[in-house]
Design a protein around this motif. Structure first.
Motif, PDB file in Angstrom:
ATOM      1  N   LEU A   1      -0.572  -5.771   4.688  1.00  0.00           N
ATOM      2  CA  LEU A   1      -1.423  -4.763   4.721  1.00  0.00           C
ATOM      3  C   LEU A   1      -2.344  -4.992   3.209  1.00  0.00           C
ATOM      4  N   PHE A   2      -3.906  -4.558   3.810  1.00  0.00           N
ATOM      5  CA  PHE A   2      -4.687  -4.553   2.500  1.00  0.00           C
ATOM      6  C   PHE A   2      -5.305  -3.285   2.485  1.00  0.00           C
ATOM      7  N   ASP A   3      -5.122  -2.397   1.580  1.00  0.00           N
ATOM      8  CA  ASP A   3      -5.503  -0.965   1.436  1.00  0.00           C
ATOM      9  C   ASP A   3      -5.260  -0.153   2.640  1.00  0.00           C
ATOM     10  N   GLY A   4      -3.917  -0.487   3.077  1.00  0.00           N
ATOM     11  CA  GLY A   4      -3.337   0.086   4.253  1.00  0.00           C
ATOM     12  C   GLY A   4      -3.711  -0.102   5.661  1.00  0.00           C
ATOM     13  N   THR A   5      -4.486  -1.394   5.606  1.00  0.00           N
ATOM     14  CA  THR A   5      -5.045  -1.833   6.845  1.00  0.00           C
ATOM     15  C   THR A   5      -4.173  -3.241   7.132  1.00  0.00           C
ATOM     16  N   PRO A   6      -3.879  -3.461   8.348  1.00  0.00           N
ATOM     17  CA  PRO A   6      -3.070  -4.577   8.566  1.00  0.00           C
ATOM     18  C   PRO A   6      -4.275  -5.780   8.774  1.00  0.00           C
ATOM     19  N   VAL A   7      -3.860  -6.662   7.911  1.00  0.00           N
ATOM     20  CA  VAL A   7      -4.937  -7.826   8.038  1.00  0.00           C
ATOM     21  C   VAL A   7      -4.658  -8.467   9.235  1.00  0.00           C
ATOM     22  N   THR A   8      -3.649  -8.776   9.718  1.00  0.00           N
ATOM     23  CA  THR A   8      -3.207  -9.386  10.920  1.00  0.00           C
ATOM     24  C   THR A   8      -4.090  -8.863  12.430  1.00  0.00           C
TER      25      THR A   8
ATOM     26  N   SER B   1     -16.208  -9.617   0.918  1.00  0.00           N
ATOM     27  CA  SER B   1     -16.266  -8.875  -0.053  1.00  0.00           C
ATOM     28  C   SER B   1     -14.914  -8.259  -0.851  1.00  0.00           C
ATOM     29  N   GLU B   2     -14.147  -8.137  -0.073  1.00  0.00           N
ATOM     30  CA  GLU B   2     -12.681  -7.671  -0.490  1.00  0.00           C
ATOM     31  C   GLU B   2     -11.870  -8.793  -1.399  1.00  0.00           C
ATOM     32  N   VAL B   3     -11.744  -9.719  -0.944  1.00  0.00           N
ATOM     33  CA  VAL B   3     -10.909 -10.881  -1.428  1.00  0.00           C
ATOM     34  C   VAL B   3     -11.710 -12.076  -1.646  1.00  0.00           C
TER      35      VAL B   3
ATOM     36  N   SER C   1     -17.977 -17.511  -9.006  1.00  0.00           N
ATOM     37  CA  SER C   1     -18.577 -17.540  -7.997  1.00  0.00           C
ATOM     38  C   SER C   1     -17.685 -16.347  -7.312  1.00  0.00           C
ATOM     39  N   ALA C   2     -16.203 -16.409  -7.543  1.00  0.00           N
ATOM     40  CA  ALA C   2     -15.496 -15.384  -6.953  1.00  0.00           C
ATOM     41  C   ALA C   2     -15.768 -14.164  -7.354  1.00  0.00           C
ATOM     42  N   MET C   3     -16.134 -13.720  -8.567  1.00  0.00           N
ATOM     43  CA  MET C   3     -16.411 -12.392  -9.221  1.00  0.00           C
ATOM     44  C   MET C   3     -17.885 -11.851  -8.468  1.00  0.00           C
ATOM     45  N   LEU C   4     -18.857 -12.899  -7.774  1.00  0.00           N
ATOM     46  CA  LEU C   4     -20.301 -12.382  -7.485  1.00  0.00           C
ATOM     47  C   LEU C   4     -20.188 -11.210  -6.502  1.00  0.00           C
ATOM     48  N   THR C   5     -19.176 -11.290  -5.371  1.00  0.00           N
ATOM     49  CA  THR C   5     -19.101 -10.358  -4.686  1.00  0.00           C
ATOM     50  C   THR C   5     -18.252  -9.031  -4.840  1.00  0.00           C
ATOM     51  N   LYS C   6     -17.898  -8.914  -6.113  1.00  0.00           N
ATOM     52  CA  LYS C   6     -17.230  -7.889  -6.552  1.00  0.00           C
ATOM     53  C   LYS C   6     -15.783  -7.632  -5.834  1.00  0.00           C
ATOM     54  N   PRO C   7     -14.959  -8.617  -5.803  1.00  0.00           N
ATOM     55  CA  PRO C   7     -13.769  -8.367  -4.743  1.00  0.00           C
ATOM     56  C   PRO C   7     -12.850  -7.323  -5.650  1.00  0.00           C
ATOM     57  N   ARG C   8     -11.992  -6.938  -4.612  1.00  0.00           N
ATOM     58  CA  ARG C   8     -10.900  -6.150  -5.086  1.00  0.00           C
ATOM     59  C   ARG C   8      -9.516  -6.804  -5.384  1.00  0.00           C
TER      60      ARG C   8
ATOM     61  N   LEU D   1     -12.677  -8.769   9.789  1.00  0.00           N
ATOM     62  CA  LEU D   1     -12.215  -9.807   8.863  1.00  0.00           C
ATOM     63  C   LEU D   1     -13.362 -10.495   8.156  1.00  0.00           C
ATOM     64  N   ARG D   2     -14.601 -10.415   8.595  1.00  0.00           N
ATOM     65  CA  ARG D   2     -15.635 -11.039   7.976  1.00  0.00           C
ATOM     66  C   ARG D   2     -16.120 -10.327   6.600  1.00  0.00           C
ATOM     67  N   ARG D   3     -15.990  -8.855   6.696  1.00  0.00           N
ATOM     68  CA  ARG D   3     -16.391  -7.909   5.845  1.00  0.00           C
ATOM     69  C   ARG D   3     -15.257  -8.345   4.727  1.00  0.00           C
TER      70      ARG D   3
END
Lengths: 276, 350
Positions: free
Chosen positions: B78-85, B98-100, B174-181, B92-94
């Motif tokens: 789960l990512f933020d309560g949502t099943p990644v699978t 931008s999240e990870v 580069s990992a920080m560019l999209t402000k991931p969580r 998935l694209r979003r």
């Protein structure tokens, strides 16, 4: 103090071709390096990448020709790099080398036993039974069983392959073993086994180690003396315990303080924009 | 590092529970992960520690959902309560963009050698319709944040002109560019010299704290993980064997494997015979029905060989060992000539 290996004012310069805006020039890889190693001793050459530690090892074993300086074994000069077959074989019986990655240093088509036997055949006038006996003895010494001895490198784990490489290096009973990052690629639990093995083998056989490493923990376990190299030069040398407990040089201190340990907090030193 | 636990009652950003993974090898499913469970809250760093083949990198592949065709998972991610699978293509694209974000071991394998650092850094932003000027300004600012002083010059350079340490900083920027969580760092300093490792770790740590990122830090180096993370999950053969607070793991480790790992690391301050865990690390699919560590465990009993222990709470640890309470504080691997010799005999099969 009696001396097995002597290295005096060793220097190696590599010519560098011009590329991508960088002009051609000389790269001084090793600059005025001196040390001695007694019979049965263990000397670590410590440094980071680019320090010149591996170039020193390659010159001692004869894979590289020094630009200047002297390497002696038992007081005899070893400059005759282009010596004949007989001299090269005699040298091989004195010095052997173990590399970081046994996968690339062992022949993939040869069994471990085959690799060791070939070496014995080339150097000694022994019959097959005697060679077999010596192979079995060597495998036992490094903790490999019969089945592993008959296997090809691909069928062995990283630790087993490094044991095989050590057995092969010891086959001619060399006086000096050069270990170039020989435990660096191993998993921690297996690394501990090989470190213990190397400690035992030195006690049993009286072989001397020239141990090339970047890992201060491993160096502490394996060496009596150490030489710390930085940018081709020796910045500090002495008993390993003394150097690691009370480092005098700023670079040695920096190296020690960068080793992660409980309570360690990584720190940014200088802004490193200038270092390419 | 300061631990910043989640507010009470809040869900952690990442929750992995009883994750199992099979991957097809020549048409046959092969078990890669047996049972992986951990949580990471916002602003918290978790170390996933294990030897080669333990499944730590595969675990992050599941987190990113970067799995080969035919892979089968079980359990929850789960990512933020949502099943990644369960994410659809768009979600998935979003999530991935931008999240990870991820930082890998070898920056040279993760960057295109024919583009300049500047082109590499601005590509993602240009895709998002950010103007060239603004994208470049943001990239330069980020390079400065990760300690690259002459950023404008670096922007015009190609990857081969930068050292490994500098390039890894570029990757962090580069990992920080999209402000991931969530940031996943897979052995980010393993290929670097120790002094460079220290710099890169300091920067990673700084970025994580300033941005309140959740960090999953993968490493084989228990000492490094203990120093730079809040919690550690020790993995072996596709299984989490123990999780504990990093600060006191060295003193309080419960699982025989964790204690063994700690005892086999050569120290820079004293010389003693290392306690070598007998045998070699096994892969998940080689494990029998019992505990995955049985074969190498000096404390294994019949029960350990027959029944796989689940992760359970003992003290403030989570540990998967039937004998955890019984062995607590009693596992010592002090060098003792005779016992060591026995270990050496056992290690002959390594």
């Amino acid at each position: 103090m009696s001396e097995l290996l002597g290295v005096e004012n060793l220097r190696k310069v590599f010519p560098v071709r011009a590329s991508a805006g960088e002009p051609a020039g000389d790269l001084v890889a090793v600059d005025d390096v001196s040390f001695t190693l007694p019979p049965g001793g263990s000397l670590a050459v410590v440094g980071e990448s680019g320090s010149g530690k591996t170039t020193v090892a390659r010159m001692v074993v004869g894979l590289e020709t020094p630009t200047a300086g002297r390497i002696t074994l038992d007081g005899e000069s070893r400059e005759a790099a282009r010596a004949g077959r007989g001299a090269r074989k005699a040298r091989a019986r004195q010095i052997q080398m173990v590399f970081q990655d046994p996968y690339t240093s062992l022949d993939s088509r040869q069994t471990i036993e085959g690799a060791i036997e070939e070496l014995l055949r080339a150097h000694f006038d022994w019959d097959a039974a005697r060679r077999r006996e010596r192979v079995a003895e060597l495998l036992d010494q490094v903790g490999l069983d019969k089945r592993q001895g008959g296997a090809r490198p691909r069928a062995l784990s990283g630790g087993q392959r490094q044991r095989a490489a050590i057995a092969r290096a010891l086959a001619l009973e060399p006086r000096l073993l050069i270990l170039d990052e020989a435990v660096a690629a191993l998993d921690v639990s297996v690394q501990a086994q090989i470190i213990n093995l190397l400690t035992d083998l030195r006690a049993e056989t009286g072989v001397a180690y020239l141990f090339i490493s970047h890992d201060l923990g491993v160096v502490r376990q394996i060496s009596d003396d150490c030489v710390v190299m930085h940018r081709g030069r020796v910045v500090e040398a002495g008993r390993t315990t003394a150097v690691l407990d009370d480092p005098q040089d700023a670079y040695t201190r920096r190296l020690l303080s960068a080793v992660p340990r409980p309570g360690w907090v990584p720190r940014r030193r200088a802004t490193s924009g200038a270092s390419v | 590092m300061n631990s910043r636990p989640n507010p009470p009652g809040a869900d952690p950003l990442v929750r992995v529970s009883h994750l199992r993974l099979d991957i097809p090898v020549r048409g046959e499913p092969r078990r890669v992960l047996h049972d992986v469970s951990f949580e990471v809250g916002a602003g918290v760093a978790l170390g996933l520690v294990g030897e080669s083949g333990s499944g730590k990198s595969m675990t992050t592949r599941v987190l990113m959902r970067l799995l080969p065709h035919g892979a089968a998972t079980d359990g929850d991610v789960l990512f933020d309560g949502t099943p990644v699978t369960g994410m659809d293509r768009r979600a998935l694209r979003r999530y991935r963009s931008s999240e990870v974000a991820m930082v890998y071991q070898d920056p040279r394998a993760a960057i295109n050698p024919v583009y300049t650092v500047g082109a590499f850094l601005t590509e993602a932003l240009r895709e998002q319709k950010v103007s060239r000027k603004e994208a470049e300004e943001r990239a330069v600012a980020l390079l400065r944040e990760v300690g690259i002083t002459d950023a404008p010059r670096r922007m015009r350079q190609y990857p081969h002109q930068l050292s490994g340490g500098l390039l890894q900083r570029v990757m962090i920027a580069s990992a920080m560019l999209t402000k991931p969580r969530l940031l996943i760092a897979d052995e980010p300093t393993t290929a670097l010299d120790v002094t460079t490792q220290e710099e890169v770790m300091a920067i990673l740590d700084e970025q994580r704290r300033e941005r309140g990122l959740a960090l999953v830090f993968i490493t084989h180096d228990l000492d490094l993980a203990a120093a730079v993370t809040d919690r550690i999950a020790v993995m072996y053969a596709g299984t989490v064997l123990e999780t504990a607070a990093s600060a006191n793991l060295h003193e309080t480790a419960l699982h025989p494997y964790t204690v063994g790992l700690l005892a086999s690391r050569p120290s820079t301050v004293d010389v003693k015979r290392l306690w070598a865990i007998p045998g070699r690390p096994v892969s998940a699919f080689e494990a029998g029905p019992g505990c995955v560590f049985t074969e190498r465990c000096p404390f294994a009993q019949d029960r350990c060989r027959a029944e796989r222990p689940a992760l359970r709470t003992v003290d403030d640890h989570q540990v998967a060992c039937h004998r955890a309470e019984e062995l607590r504080g009693r596992i010592t691997y002090e060098a003792d000539g005779h016992a060591d010799h026995q270990h050496d005999e056992q290690t002959e099969s390594v």
